[in-house]
Every structure is written in C-alpha cells, then in structure tokens.
Scaffold this active site. Structure first.
Site, short mmCIF file in Angstrom:
data_model
loop_
_atom_site.label_atom_id
_atom_site.label_comp_id
_atom_site.label_asym_id
_atom_site.label_seq_id
_atom_site.Cartn_x
_atom_site.Cartn_y
_atom_site.Cartn_z
N TYR A 94 0.84 -1.19 0.00
CA TYR A 94 0.00 0.00 0.00
C TYR A 94 0.88 1.25 0.00
CZ TYR A 94 -3.71 -3.20 1.56
OH TYR A 94 -4.60 -4.24 1.66
N LYS B 31 -4.12 -4.40 -9.89
CA LYS B 31 -2.87 -4.22 -9.15
C LYS B 31 -1.70 -4.64 -10.03
CE LYS B 31 -5.32 -5.40 -4.89
NZ LYS B 31 -5.87 -4.06 -4.75
N HIS C 295 -6.02 1.85 -1.31
CA HIS C 295 -6.04 0.50 -1.85
C HIS C 295 -4.60 0.08 -2.16
CE1 HIS C 295 -10.37 0.07 -2.24
NE2 HIS C 295 -10.44 1.29 -2.76
#
Length: 280
Positions: free
Chosen positions: A217, A256, A225
């Site tokens: 993070y 991600k 997020h």
C-alpha cells in the site's frame, strides 16, 4: 522516513508460535511504526460476524522480526522443558478441584431431580401413589447420571496469572527473532523484501488470497487501496513462464501491479513489475 522504535516495549504473546498482541497500547505502538497485522478476535456484542473484528492482533512473521530488530518487542515468559513445575502443580490442583466440584454438582442435580419428581406427584396421596413415588425415587437413584458437559465451571479472574497487571508483569527483552528457530532461506528473503519496502514508506499486509506474499500500500490501508502484489523470488530461482502469465493476469483482474522482488547482496532488493497488456 524516521522509523524509531517506541520507547515502551511491545508485549508479544506467543500462541502456538503465532505472535499476538492483546493490549490496546501495543496495537497503537505497532501501528505508529507502520505495521498493520490482522485482527482475529470477535466483538463481545456482535460475536457472530466476521466483518468487524477486535483483539488480539496477529502479526506477520516479518512484522515480528522487524519489531525484534528494532528492540521494540518483548516476549512474555514461556515455560521451557524442565521448567514450570509450579504450573504443573497448579494444573493438578485445578483438576482435583474440578473433580470435587463435579461430585458436589452431581449430588445437587440429583436432589433437584427428586424435588421436581415430588412436585409432579404430590397431587396423588393414595397408598398406591406413595408406593409408585417411592419406586420412582429408588429408580432415579440407581439410573441418574450427571453429564460432564453440564458441569458449571467458575473462572476466577483474580487467580494468579489471570489478573490484568501490565505494570507488574515481567517481560523479556528480545535481541533475536522471538521464535528462536533457524530461519529458512525463503523466510529470510521475504523478510529482506518486507524490510526494504517498509523502509521506503510502504505499508504491507498478507497477500495469500491474491497469490503473492505481500500486498503493498502507498499509505495506511484504511485510506488507500493496494497498488502492488509482491512476489518474493530468488535471483537464481527459475520461474515457469506460465506462472508469470498467471500472476500477471491475476494482478490485472484485481487492478494491481505484480511486483517481483528478488533480494540481493548487502540488503539490496531488485524489483521487476509485471502488467498484463494482452495481444495486439
């Protein structure tokens, strides 16, 4: 980023080698150092749910080791082999007290059952009714069994070792990993990556459900997020191309970036990012 350890030691309790934090002050102390952990306990007023959890806080092995390295951790005393004779004596005394309590509660339960039987049959005062009552009482004496699962156990919080006295509790300051075992090369690699990313200001949590080692993070997980899924690999470790495609595709699906982290000499870590772009 200034990462000084807190002035007061953090009391880490080991439960089957799992590092747990129970005190609120300890939770605040590790959070101020950028260590997140995972809450495990249920809330007293709403125990049958798993959306909001409470203490204790389970630390990652890397978080525990980082605390130890900063000399900010303290291990509660653990009984080793050959020690704890006083504890064994207390356990034996407890079992004897429990057995005595079971016998007393068996007698009381039998008396309650007889009283209930007498109340149920008091309406009949005939001679035959009295004989039936007597036979029922004798049969109850012969067949009554008090189940051990119905035993009422009194837990005394004032008993030694169970009262909450943080000032009087002795702690052992640790200058090595709390588990005291030989760390595998895999764990050593993960810890080197964890330490490097934490030193860069990132927050890390477990990424087991995302197929990696850490979720990375840019700030506090309560506000941000995760941007990366960190996968720790050795520089000499061969990697299957299909595995790389799978983890890159997974990272794309959850929005991600996959980060391949390879620890090197002198504490340096080499990072390689993977993103799924598809065929053109």
């Amino acid at each position: 980023m200034d990462e000084r350890p807190s002035s007061s030691a953090v009391a880490v309790s080991l439960c089957d080698s799992a590092p747990l934090l129970w005190r609120v002050d300890d939770l605040q102390a590790v959070r101020s150092q950028g260590l997140v952990g995972a809450l495990l306990g249920s809330l007293p007023r709403i125990p049958r749910q798993n959306l909001r959890l409470g203490r204790p806080l389970l630390l990652l092995p890397e978080e525990e080791e980082l605390l130890t390295e900063r000399r900010a951790a303290a291990a509660l005393p653990v009984y080793q082999d050959g020690e704890g004779a006083e504890l064994r004596l207390q356990v034996k005394q407890h079992l004897e007290d429990q057995k005595r309590s079971y016998e007393e509660q068996s007698v009381l339960a039998l008396e309650d059952r007889k009283a209930a039987l007498l109340r149920a049959m008091t309406s009949s005062h005939t001679e035959s009714g009295d004989e039936a009552l007597q036979s029922r009482l004798e049969a109850l004496d012969r067949s009554f069994t008090f189940p051990s699962s119905a035993l009422a156990v009194q837990v005394s919080t004032a008993r030694a070792g169970l009262s909450y006295r943080p000032e009087a509790r002795a702690t052992l300051h640790a200058s090595r990993p709390l588990r005291g075992q030989e760390e595998s090369s895999c764990h050593a690699a993960r810890y080197q990556v964890f330490r490097d990313l934490r030193g860069r200001g990132f927050y890390l949590t477990s990424a087991g459900k995302f197929g990696g080692h850490f979720l990375v993070y840019p700030g506090d997980p309560l506000r941000f997020h995760a941007h990366f899924i960190a996968v720790c690999l050795s520089l000499e470790e061969p990697v299957c191309l299909l595995d790389l495609l799978a983890v890159a595709r997974l990272g794309s699906n959850v929005k991600k970036t996959v980060l391949l982290c390879s620890p090197g000499p002198e504490g340096r870590v080499q990072y390689t990012s993977l993103q799924w772009s598809g065929m053109v």
